[in-house]
Design a protein around this motif. Structure first.
Motif, short mmCIF file in Angstrom:
data_model
loop_
_atom_site.label_atom_id
_atom_site.label_comp_id
_atom_site.label_asym_id
_atom_site.label_seq_id
_atom_site.Cartn_x
_atom_site.Cartn_y
_atom_site.Cartn_z
N ILE A 6 31.99 39.31 42.36
CA ILE A 6 32.06 37.88 42.06
C ILE A 6 32.85 37.72 40.77
CG2 ILE A 6 30.76 35.78 41.60
CD1 ILE A 6 28.36 37.07 43.00
N VAL A 7 33.76 36.75 40.75
CA VAL A 7 34.53 36.46 39.54
C VAL A 7 34.31 35.00 39.17
CG1 VAL A 7 36.84 36.26 38.53
CG2 VAL A 7 36.27 38.23 39.96
N VAL A 8 33.98 34.78 37.90
CA VAL A 8 33.86 33.43 37.36
C VAL A 8 35.08 33.16 36.49
CG1 VAL A 8 32.63 32.03 35.66
CG2 VAL A 8 31.35 33.24 37.42
N SER A 9 35.76 32.04 36.74
CA SER A 9 36.91 31.65 35.92
C SER A 9 37.21 30.18 36.19
CB SER A 9 38.14 32.51 36.27
OG SER A 9 38.81 32.01 37.41
N GLU A 10 38.28 29.70 35.56
CA GLU A 10 38.76 28.35 35.84
C GLU A 10 39.88 28.36 36.88
OE1 GLU A 10 39.62 26.06 32.34
OE2 GLU A 10 37.69 26.51 31.42
N GLY A 11 40.05 29.48 37.58
CA GLY A 11 41.02 29.56 38.66
C GLY A 11 42.42 29.85 38.14
N GLY A 12 43.37 29.96 39.06
CA GLY A 12 44.74 30.25 38.71
C GLY A 12 45.48 30.89 39.87
N VAL A 13 46.69 31.34 39.63
CA VAL A 13 47.56 31.80 40.70
C VAL A 13 47.05 33.09 41.36
CG1 VAL A 13 49.61 30.72 39.74
CG2 VAL A 13 49.03 33.04 39.05
N LEU A 14 46.22 33.86 40.66
CA LEU A 14 45.71 35.10 41.25
C LEU A 14 44.45 34.89 42.08
CD1 LEU A 14 46.17 37.69 38.34
CD2 LEU A 14 47.59 37.36 40.37
N GLU A 15 43.98 33.64 42.18
CA GLU A 15 42.76 33.39 42.94
C GLU A 15 42.93 33.76 44.41
OE1 GLU A 15 39.68 29.68 43.88
OE2 GLU A 15 41.18 29.50 42.28
N THR A 16 44.11 33.47 44.97
CA THR A 16 44.35 33.82 46.37
C THR A 16 44.28 35.32 46.58
OG1 THR A 16 45.77 31.88 46.66
CG2 THR A 16 46.00 33.64 48.27
N GLU A 17 44.86 36.08 45.66
CA GLU A 17 44.82 37.53 45.76
C GLU A 17 43.39 38.04 45.63
OE1 GLU A 17 46.88 41.38 43.58
OE2 GLU A 17 47.81 39.40 43.41
N LEU A 18 42.62 37.41 44.79
CA LEU A 18 41.21 37.80 44.63
C LEU A 18 40.45 37.60 45.94
CD1 LEU A 18 38.90 38.51 42.50
CD2 LEU A 18 38.49 36.05 42.45
N LEU A 19 40.68 36.48 46.59
CA LEU A 19 39.99 36.20 47.85
C LEU A 19 40.44 37.15 48.96
CD1 LEU A 19 40.00 32.29 47.73
CD2 LEU A 19 38.17 33.86 47.06
N ARG A 20 41.73 37.54 48.92
CA ARG A 20 42.20 38.52 49.89
C ARG A 20 41.51 39.87 49.72
NH1 ARG A 20 47.69 36.45 49.31
NH2 ARG A 20 48.11 38.12 47.81
N ALA A 21 41.07 40.14 48.51
CA ALA A 21 40.34 41.39 48.24
C ALA A 21 38.88 41.30 48.67
CB ALA A 21 40.43 41.73 46.76
N LYS A 22 38.51 40.18 49.31
CA LYS A 22 37.15 39.94 49.80
C LYS A 22 36.13 39.81 48.66
CE LYS A 22 37.75 42.00 54.38
NZ LYS A 22 39.22 42.02 54.31
N ALA A 23 36.61 39.34 47.52
CA ALA A 23 35.73 38.98 46.42
C ALA A 23 35.48 37.48 46.46
CB ALA A 23 36.36 39.39 45.09
N ARG A 24 34.47 37.05 45.74
CA ARG A 24 34.15 35.63 45.66
C ARG A 24 34.58 35.08 44.32
NH1 ARG A 24 28.13 34.64 46.17
NH2 ARG A 24 28.89 32.60 45.53
#
Length: 384
Positions: free
Chosen positions: A43-61
């Motif tokens: 799980i990653v907590v942040s304010e989002g950004g351009v790498l959010e899509t890549e994070l979700l592709r890695a099957k993280a939340r």
């Protein structure tokens, strides 16, 4: 991470201000992927950004939270939000990578009895006592990761963190994507055409966001002192958001008569092809880099590197073997080193490329970084 079928999947919570392009952000995504691949939940907590899509592709939340804020009121509210998240998701370990969110993460971790890992990505400017106290939150983790020996020394000397808690883990780069054998000539030719580069022109490249300390102005002065005019210097990554500084940079280029020879490039989506296009890659930072990803990525691609002789460049560049180290802020030695790199014959260039890539694969790979960080997590994770 989880070797027994009867054990619950470990849940790792990382906290970073935003998921834009940068070392801390890239490391967050890399570790989220590694946690998932090792059988855990990321799980990653942040304010989002351009790498959010890549994070979700890695099957993280991803969980949005205003953790970039330095407002005491927001920080206080974030403590409660993080406590609720840790309890609802049964988080096992919290890993925070920046100072502002650390002021919420530390009390949340303590309140819930979870171990806390912090990562120092830079030698934060201490300034006065208040700034030192603000920075010092990063030294309070149960484990403190430093991304280079340079940063590890800073953490020991400035904050008194001992070897019982301090772990040096070099940042890692993608040695699969950054492999000259994996970059086609078509990709390189396409990029050269997009940047209007004439055929056969030697290319010097300084990648990096536009900031005075990143050395773009020193590079302009060095190009004015380079004793050959058949060279193009590309300043890659000096995109939008710094209009005043961009105008100043363009004026410096014009004042030295370097239009067409020093070319600002807004950004690049294919840095592997860009590195392969370059004959020399420069990291001219006037302040010491905590790690300096550019120098390592270029070496992974087998490109000669010229970097400034402070910070982690002293660890990542081997003078006379994989590149050159020059004094920061001095254009003449920089021009001389760039000239020496351009003058390498084919045999010397091939030998340098092989040694440089082998060194990066051995010491600075993403897989190595992730494995070492997972080992730190295991030190703190309770048996389930």
């Amino acid at each position: 991470m989880d070797s027994g079928d009867e054990r619950r999947r470990p849940v790792i919570l990382q906290i970073v201000p935003r998921l834009n392009i940068g070392g801390a952000e890239r490391g967050t995504v890399d570790m989220a992927r590694a946690v998932v691949e090792a059988g855990g939940t990321a799980i990653v907590v942040s304010e989002g950004g351009v790498l959010e899509t890549e994070l979700l592709r890695a099957k993280a939340r991803h969980v949005f939270m205003p953790v970039a804020s330095k407002s005491p009121f927001t920080i206080q509210r974030n403590i409660g939000r993080l406590v609720d998240l840790i309890r609802s998701e049964d988080v096992d370990l919290v890993h925070v990578r920046s100072r502002a969110p650390a002021w919420s993460a530390l009390p949340a971790a303590r309140r819930t009895g979870r171990p806390l890992v912090t990562t120092f990505h830079a030698p934060y400017n201490a300034g006065g006592s208040l700034k030192r106290r603000y920075n010092g939150i990063m030294a309070k983790g149960d484990r403190v990761i430093a991304i280079s020996d340079f940063i590890a020394r800073h953490v020991r000397e400035t904050y008194g963190v001992g070897d019982d808690r301090l772990r040096r883990i070099h940042r890692g780069v993608d040695i699969v994507g950054l492999d000259p054998a994996a970059v086609s000539s078509e990709r390189v030719a396409s990029l050269a055409a997009r940047w209007n580069l004439p055929d056969g022109v030697p290319v010097v490249m300084l990648p990096g966001r536009l900031a005075r300390w990143k050395g773009q102005f020193v590079m302009v002065d060095a190009m004015a002192q380079l004793p050959r005019e058949d060279v193009v210097c590309l300043l890659v990554g000096v995109g939008a958001g710094h209009d005043g500084l961009r105008r100043e940079l363009e004026q410096a280029i014009a004042a030295r008569g370097l239009q067409g020879r020093v070319v600002p490039i807004d950004g690049c989506q294919d840095m592997a092809a860009a590195y392969r296009l370059a004959d020399v890659v420069v990291s001219a930072s006037t302040d010491p880099e905590g790690f300096g990803r550019v120098a390592v990525e270029a070496q992974a691609m087998g490109v000669p590197v010229v970097a400034t002789n402070h910070g982690a460049a002293l660890e990542t560049v081997e003078p006379g073997v994989t590149g050159w180290l020059v004094p920061p802020g001095d254009p003449l030695p920089l021009a001389q080193a760039v000239g020496a790199a351009l003058d390498l014959d084919e045999e010397a260039r091939v030998r340098l490329a092989a040694i440089a890539r082998a060194r990066v694969v051995e010491q600075f790979s993403r897989a190595r970084m992730c494995a070492a960080t997972l080992a730190v997590y295991r030190e703190l994770l309770p048996e389930k």
